[in-house]
Design an enzyme around this catalytic site. Structure first.
Site, PDB file in Angstrom:
ATOM      1  N   TYR A 138       7.334   6.647   5.920  1.00 15.00           N
ATOM      2  CA  TYR A 138       7.863   7.883   6.522  1.00 15.00           C
ATOM      3  C   TYR A 138       7.744   7.877   8.046  1.00 15.00           C
ATOM      4  O   TYR A 138       8.433   8.635   8.721  1.00 15.00           O
ATOM      5  CB  TYR A 138       7.129   9.126   5.976  1.00 15.00           C
ATOM      6  CG  TYR A 138       7.424   9.437   4.518  1.00 15.00           C
ATOM      7  CD1 TYR A 138       8.280   8.649   3.767  1.00 15.00           C
ATOM      8  CD2 TYR A 138       6.840  10.530   3.898  1.00 15.00           C
ATOM      9  CE1 TYR A 138       8.538   8.929   2.437  1.00 15.00           C
ATOM     10  CE2 TYR A 138       7.098  10.821   2.569  1.00 15.00           C
ATOM     11  CZ  TYR A 138       7.948  10.015   1.844  1.00 15.00           C
ATOM     12  OH  TYR A 138       8.197  10.302   0.521  1.00 15.00           O
ATOM     13  N   LYS A 189       1.939  -0.920  -5.084  1.00 18.68           N
ATOM     14  CA  LYS A 189       2.991  -1.748  -5.690  1.00 18.68           C
ATOM     15  C   LYS A 189       2.708  -3.181  -5.240  1.00 18.68           C
ATOM     16  O   LYS A 189       3.521  -3.835  -4.583  1.00 18.68           O
ATOM     17  CB  LYS A 189       4.360  -1.221  -5.215  1.00 18.68           C
ATOM     18  CG  LYS A 189       5.555  -1.861  -5.883  1.00 18.68           C
ATOM     19  CD  LYS A 189       5.774  -1.410  -7.312  1.00 18.68           C
ATOM     20  CE  LYS A 189       6.914  -2.162  -7.932  1.00 18.68           C
ATOM     21  NZ  LYS A 189       6.987  -2.035  -9.382  1.00 18.68           N
TER      22      LYS A 189
END
Ligand code: NAD
Length: 355
Positions: A138, A189
């Site tokens: 972000y 991840k």
């Protein structure tokens, strides 16, 4: 214990007033709380032409904790971006360097039928999602649009975490786990992303300081699945900004109503901003029907995380549980045969239940 109270817009003032009643009970019983109110959001714009007026920011900086209602409303939608109420939220988070967002997903068993899952999966549910708030894809640079080698337009962002950023959020995660059942799940991840591989390495290193906490790791796709398959397996989940954004919203639905969900955003010294997870609900503002429990529970989080007043926090939470068991329901959580109450009546019921 100095608290800046920023009620904001829409239902903000109505729900904040109920949280202040609960805090007044604690004050009456000897807790040294100092509360001071200031305009913020649209109310800040109306008062001083700025969603985060200088005097409000000064008060928030000087306080140990900030308790917020919510901001926003259709009357402010046409303002230029920097004057819009939501800019007040983003700026105060940035100014106070709040990097850790805590979102509990706790189901009061009395509301089990409001969950999107079967009651047996969610009765007793009490998990905490800890989301890093100031880094990740972000905010990572570079980002933008460009023309690639094939002459096509493309958009790109950068997923990025520095070691100190991971360390400080991991520390908050382990500390939160220490206050709860000492189980921490770090979500990443790692099978695909370099950022996640690094994240996992650093979290493992921080874990050495907290031998009492049982640390596990989970891929984000699996975590999303497990949250709806068997959510009670989790206690504290720590994760980055983007994964946390998605998982905390997913988890919130397990508990039924948005009117029940508190949140906290903390800095490195446990100074925090506490607010309900919902917005200013302009559609029901001024009608005295909003659910004040998310805000009251945010005040309980403030007592726990900033002030270390576990007993006072539990007193408020137990009172909320009691009023639900007694059948008090605002319109958003109402079911037949229950006692339908207004915002102020719910606040009074919580005060009465605090004894
Ligand atoms: P919202 O959360 O305000 O409302 C969504 C729905 O939930 C509405 O139907 C509302 O009536 C209901 N609801 C929300 N809180 C409730 C409560 N305590 N009791 C009963 N019902 C409740 O979201 P929205 O409608 O998308 O946004 C409204 C405004 O709030 C917008 O201006 C938005 O930008 C702002 N907003 C502010 C914050 C914040 O201050 N942190 C967060 C989200 C949205």
């Amino acid at each position: 214990m100095k608290i800046a109270v920023l009620a904001g817009d829409g239902i903000g003032p109505e729900i904040i007033a109920q949280a202040m009643k609960a805090l007044d009970v604690l004050k009456r019983d000897g807790l040294q709380l100092e509360l001071e109110e200031a305009p913020y959001g649209g109310a800040g714009y109306d008062a001083a032409g700025d969603p985060l007026p200088e005097a409000t920011l000064k008060l928030a900086r000087a306080a140990d904790a900030v308790l917020c209602g919510a901001v926003g409303g259709p009357q402010y939608d046409a303002l230029p971006r920097e004057k819009r109420p939501e800019q007040g939220i983003l700026r105060i988070r940035k100014e106070l360097q709040l990097f850790a967002n805590l979102r509990p997903a706790m189901l009061f068993d009395e509301l089990a039928s409001a969950s999107s899952l079967k009651p047996e999966l969610v009765i007793g549910l009490d998990i905490l999602i800890l989301r890093e708030l100031t880094g990740d894809i972000y905010f990572g640079e570079p980002r933008g649009r460009r023309i690639n080698a094939r002459g096509e337009q493309e958009g790109y962002d950068t997923m990025l975490y520095s070691e100190p950023e991971i360390r400080r959020i991991a520390d908050v995660g382990f500390q939160a786990a220490m206050k709860r059942s000492r189980k921490l799940t770090s979500v990443d991840k790692e099978n695909v992303l370099e950022t996640s591989r690094f994240w996992r390495e650093v979290v493992k290193d921080v874990a050495k300081k907290y031998p009492e906490v049982e640390l596990s790791h989970m891929y984000v796709d699996n975590a999303a699945m497990q949250l709806v398959r068997k959510p009670k397996q989790f206690d504290v989940i720590v994760t980055g900004n983007m994964f946390g954004d998605i998982l905390s919203d997913e988890a919130s639905m397990l508990t039924g109503s948005i009117g029940m969900l508190p949140s906290a955003s903390l800095d490195a010294n446990n100074k925090g901003l506490y607010e309900p997870a919902h917005g200013s609900a302009p559609d029901i503002a001024g009608k005295n029907i909003a659910n004040p429990l998310a805000t009251i529970l945010s005040a309980a989080m403030m007592l726990r995380y900033t002030f270390n007043q576990e007993e006072a926090a539990r007193r408020i939470e137990a009172a909320v549980k009691k009023v639900l068991a007694q059948g008090y329901r605002t319109a958003d959580i109402y079911e037949t045969e229950m006692r339908r109450v207004s915002t102020t009546e719910m606040g009074d019921a919580v005060v009465a239940a605090m004894g």
